[in-house]
Design a protein around this motif. Sequence first.
Motif, PDB file in Angstrom:
ATOM      1  N   GLU A  85      38.573  71.144 -10.343  1.00 46.30           N
ATOM      2  CA  GLU A  85      38.923  70.405  -8.672  1.00 46.30           C
ATOM      3  C   GLU A  85      38.360  71.412  -7.833  1.00 46.30           C
ATOM      4  N   ALA A  86      38.982  72.797  -7.940  1.00 49.05           N
ATOM      5  CA  ALA A  86      38.964  74.141  -7.566  1.00 49.05           C
ATOM      6  C   ALA A  86      37.689  74.293  -7.000  1.00 49.05           C
ATOM      7  N   GLY A  87      36.427  73.760  -7.503  1.00 47.55           N
ATOM      8  CA  GLY A  87      34.852  74.186  -7.188  1.00 47.55           C
ATOM      9  C   GLY A  87      34.576  72.450  -5.881  1.00 47.55           C
ATOM     10  N   LYS A  88      35.359  71.781  -6.533  1.00 51.63           N
ATOM     11  CA  LYS A  88      34.199  70.628  -6.026  1.00 51.63           C
ATOM     12  C   LYS A  88      34.282  70.232  -4.496  1.00 51.63           C
ATOM     13  N   ALA A  89      34.946  71.037  -4.173  1.00 52.56           N
ATOM     14  CA  ALA A  89      35.137  70.986  -2.611  1.00 52.56           C
ATOM     15  C   ALA A  89      33.253  71.677  -1.869  1.00 52.56           C
ATOM     16  N   ALA A  90      33.739  73.280  -2.044  1.00 53.88           N
ATOM     17  CA  ALA A  90      32.604  74.034  -2.144  1.00 53.88           C
ATOM     18  C   ALA A  90      31.155  73.337  -2.658  1.00 53.88           C
ATOM     19  N   LEU A  91      31.670  72.866  -3.786  1.00 59.28           N
ATOM     20  CA  LEU A  91      30.095  71.953  -3.781  1.00 59.28           C
ATOM     21  C   LEU A  91      29.598  71.117  -3.510  1.00 59.28           C
ATOM     22  N   ALA A  92      30.622  70.092  -3.083  1.00 54.96           N
ATOM     23  CA  ALA A  92      29.883  69.033  -2.080  1.00 54.96           C
ATOM     24  C   ALA A  92      29.516  70.077  -0.359  1.00 54.96           C
ATOM     25  N   GLU A  93      30.281  70.465  -0.444  1.00 55.93           N
ATOM     26  CA  GLU A  93      29.764  70.810   1.026  1.00 55.93           C
ATOM     27  C   GLU A  93      28.268  72.165   1.220  1.00 55.93           C
ATOM     28  N   ARG A  94      28.194  72.489   0.020  1.00 48.99           N
ATOM     29  CA  ARG A  94      26.833  73.770  -0.953  1.00 48.99           C
ATOM     30  C   ARG A  94      25.877  72.762  -0.035  1.00 48.99           C
ATOM     31  N   ALA A  95      26.107  71.144  -0.996  1.00 49.64           N
ATOM     32  CA  ALA A  95      24.825  70.431  -1.199  1.00 49.64           C
ATOM     33  C   ALA A  95      24.570  69.871  -0.339  1.00 49.64           C
ATOM     34  N   ARG A  96      25.446  69.901   0.192  1.00 51.63           N
ATOM     35  CA  ARG A  96      25.182  69.069   2.042  1.00 51.63           C
ATOM     36  C   ARG A  96      24.184  69.973   2.876  1.00 51.63           C
ATOM     37  N   GLN A  97      24.575  70.931   2.750  1.00 47.62           N
ATOM     38  CA  GLN A  97      24.428  72.156   3.536  1.00 47.62           C
ATOM     39  C   GLN A  97      22.973  72.633   3.159  1.00 47.62           C
ATOM     40  N   SER A  98      22.958  72.853   1.979  1.00 51.28           N
ATOM     41  CA  SER A  98      21.439  72.966   1.480  1.00 51.28           C
ATOM     42  C   SER A  98      20.383  72.186   0.540  1.00 51.28           C
ATOM     43  N   GLY A  99      20.822  71.048   0.697  1.00 49.72           N
ATOM     44  CA  GLY A  99      20.268  69.660   0.382  1.00 49.72           C
ATOM     45  C   GLY A  99      20.712  70.341  -1.542  1.00 49.72           C
ATOM     46  N   LEU A 100      20.640  70.577  -2.018  1.00 48.64           N
ATOM     47  CA  LEU A 100      21.100  70.839  -3.443  1.00 48.64           C
ATOM     48  C   LEU A 100      22.043  72.044  -4.268  1.00 48.64           C
ATOM     49  N   ALA A 101      22.786  71.542  -4.973  1.00 48.17           N
ATOM     50  CA  ALA A 101      24.294  72.932  -4.978  1.00 48.17           C
ATOM     51  C   ALA A 101      24.263  72.612  -6.431  1.00 48.17           C
ATOM     52  N   ALA A 102      24.840  73.589  -7.507  1.00 49.25           N
ATOM     53  CA  ALA A 102      25.392  73.940  -8.069  1.00 49.25           C
ATOM     54  C   ALA A 102      26.671  74.723  -8.697  1.00 49.25           C
ATOM     55  N   LEU A 103      27.550  73.647  -9.325  1.00 47.45           N
ATOM     56  CA  LEU A 103      28.680  74.375  -9.624  1.00 47.45           C
ATOM     57  C   LEU A 103      28.989  75.032 -11.504  1.00 47.45           C
ATOM     58  N   VAL A 104      29.135  76.461 -11.592  1.00 49.16           N
ATOM     59  CA  VAL A 104      29.037  77.076 -12.331  1.00 49.16           C
ATOM     60  C   VAL A 104      30.346  77.178 -12.821  1.00 49.16           C
ATOM     61  N   ILE A 105      30.990  75.975 -14.090  1.00 46.82           N
ATOM     62  CA  ILE A 105      32.092  76.456 -14.793  1.00 46.82           C
ATOM     63  C   ILE A 105      32.345  77.638 -16.050  1.00 46.82           C
ATOM     64  N   ARG A 106      33.293  78.417 -15.713  1.00 48.62           N
ATOM     65  CA  ARG A 106      33.038  79.171 -17.265  1.00 48.62           C
ATOM     66  C   ARG A 106      34.511  79.990 -17.464  1.00 48.62           C
ATOM     67  N   ASP A 107      33.860  79.644 -19.009  1.00 51.74           N
ATOM     68  CA  ASP A 107      35.113  80.241 -20.441  1.00 51.74           C
ATOM     69  C   ASP A 107      36.016  78.507 -19.605  1.00 51.74           C
ATOM     70  N   CYS A 108      36.006  77.331 -20.195  1.00 49.19           N
ATOM     71  CA  CYS A 108      37.187  76.795 -19.943  1.00 49.19           C
ATOM     72  C   CYS A 108      37.453  75.774 -21.310  1.00 49.19           C
ATOM     73  N   LEU A 109      37.931  75.793 -21.177  1.00 50.84           N
ATOM     74  CA  LEU A 109      38.895  74.898 -22.619  1.00 50.84           C
ATOM     75  C   LEU A 109      37.932  73.579 -22.340  1.00 50.84           C
ATOM     76  N   HIS A 110      37.280  72.299 -23.012  1.00 51.30           N
ATOM     77  CA  HIS A 110      37.017  71.122 -22.605  1.00 51.30           C
ATOM     78  C   HIS A 110      36.473  70.277 -23.257  1.00 51.30           C
ATOM     79  N   PHE A 111      37.832  69.064 -22.620  1.00 50.34           N
ATOM     80  CA  PHE A 111      38.186  68.445 -23.319  1.00 50.34           C
ATOM     81  C   PHE A 111      37.456  66.577 -23.045  1.00 50.34           C
ATOM     82  N   SER A 112      37.241  66.578 -22.192  1.00 47.89           N
ATOM     83  CA  SER A 112      36.858  65.514 -21.427  1.00 47.89           C
ATOM     84  C   SER A 112      35.619  65.269 -20.916  1.00 47.89           C
TER      85      SER A 112
END
Lengths: 345, 345
Positions: free
Chosen positions: B95-122
């Motif tokens: 949720e913290a990175g979503k808006a920045a990812l979407a904005e960058r993808a629109r600017q650049s055509g594509l973009a990546a979001l890297v999430i570091r060291d998270c507990l992942h269950f979903s």
Amino acid sequence: MTEETTLSVEALFERVRNIFEKAGVRLQSAEAVARTIVAGERDHCKSHGIYRIEGCLRVLAAGKVSPDAVPQLHDSGKAVIEVDAGSGFSNPAFEAGKAALAERARQSGLAALVIRDCLHFSALWHDVEALAEMGLASLSLCPSYAFVAPAGGKEPLLGTNPLAFGWPRPGQNPYVFDFATSVAARGEIELHRRAGTPIPEGWAVDKDGAPTTDPDAALTGAMLPFGAHKGSAISTMIELLAGAMLGEFMSREALDFMGGGALLPRHGALIVAFDPATFAARSGRDPLAEGEKLLTAFGAQGARLPSQRRFAARAKSLAEGIALTEAEMDQLDRFEQHGLAALTG
Amino acid sequence: MTEETTLSVEALFERVRNIFEKAGVRLQSAEAVARTIVAGERDHCKSHGIYRIEGCLRVLAAGKVSPDAVPQLHDSGKAVIEVDAGSGFSNPAFEAGKAALAERARQSGLAALVIRDCLHFSALWHDVEALAEMGLASLSLCPSYAFVAPAGGKEPLLGTNPLAFGWPRPGQNPYVFDFATSVAARGEIELHRRAGTPIPEGWAVDKDGAPTTDPDAALTGAMLPFGAHKGSAISTMIELLAGAMLGEFMSREALDFMGGGALLPRHGALIVAFDPATFAARSGRDPLAEGEKLLTAFGAQGARLPSQRRFAARAKSLAEGIALTEAEMDQLDRFEQHGLAALTG
């Protein structure tokens, strides 16, 4: 045993390039196409080697590929580089965009190369290997001809939609996979039809959507994706990303455009390149060294890496040359002397 | 028939959020986790619904996830956005990175979001659906625990490595798939073990690499990837891109770090977003309208789209509420009143 002639990779390249020049293809394109075909032959990928020459010449004879198209690079400054192939071969278009793609991937972390309206006959490992040599991980994908039904369906809406991935390995051949997302290649069904043998279960459905082992029923019905609904979903993703998203042909449209699958297809292609150095930078780790931990563990337990056999064949070809049969040599002679006029039937 | 209680989506959200707050999780993270869990329950994904609450609380109790981590966004201005989850849950990090990812993808055509060291269950469909709602196509991938052997191998080196893809569909639910790249989920083998029934052929090998239908032998051996060598290659790609490339844990390391698979895993995650409008711009076509041609043809021949059942369940839950059993309601009560102290065993 038939007589075999052994040619060096370079000598075969010159012959294949001459054939395409004789057929009217501009020098740079002829070279790019010849490099791809000879690389296939070199790696013992017979289905993508000199066997493809005739298919390429047939599309030229049909006027469905432009022999003198000059690929046009369009760089908007975004992370998307575009090359208009102008209805020429895909290979010179990739070569025209490769350096810009790699540079942009290093600047931006990742970048995409869009190839528009190209005649596509080659395997995709060429692209991802070239990028791996430049230190980049990459994905390459494209639609093809609609011969494959989605899981649970019966109408061919999807292509055999290949997917390739490359990952650089310092000091050795890259990790590369490249496969169709159909269970089998259409050519394999064709071979069973000619031999009068049934195809394995799970390859295809007939025109009513019922499973079939009859190659004729399969060819008038639909091929199936690999891996049931999961493979079907991946194939659908390829249609959407490398077809719809680019505004280029999807597999159905490609088939309609060529009026059937007899000739090689025209469509677009998408290559996405990632710069591991950028992605890993803040972690303080060496991404390629981390990758090696996994890939060497594969080998330690006897699991074959994809492309391993191909790299072994390459080493052999580079050391000992490429052995061609008399029939193959005859065909090269004929095409080199007579160009498109050598085509029969 | 057991007594059932029907809660609105909103009422269940409040209860789950309260549980995580009671367990010491900071409000914003508790909300993000609760949204994800309730969305799973709402969509009748029972394996990723309120069933997950206990698993999350156990990792909190073990001190292996940070309850008060505040996700840190790092934006270098490239096409790669990073969020350090700081050993907190993956959900607030996304949720913290979503808006920045979407904005960058629109600017650049594509973009990546890297999430570091998270507990992942979903499940990963949350990510790609959220991006599809913003008009973006996307891929989401992550490693997990090394329980899967590569095709031709016997040692578990790969995770069940999920892959999700989303594609926007104007005016309706997006095209979304999300699956493990193993044939089956580990939980399914566990269910067979408890029931004393054999597992289907092709799910697993024993510790010597021989095919097995014995759930115990499978659990001490290795699970298999879907789609034979093709699925194995895709799973390997996920390890490399979402593990090695990010400089985050691969599945083997994730397992070592947690000392076994009893608790939920910690690792990184990679989301790649594409802006179809940018990719298609020069073609003059509407990429989403092109996508609809394919997707509506699927439906016309009776092929089910992935996630279709989930969207139907969602519509029902939103209209009629979510029905929970007495045991489920009791557990919610216990967790809400006693927090981590409600954990037994």
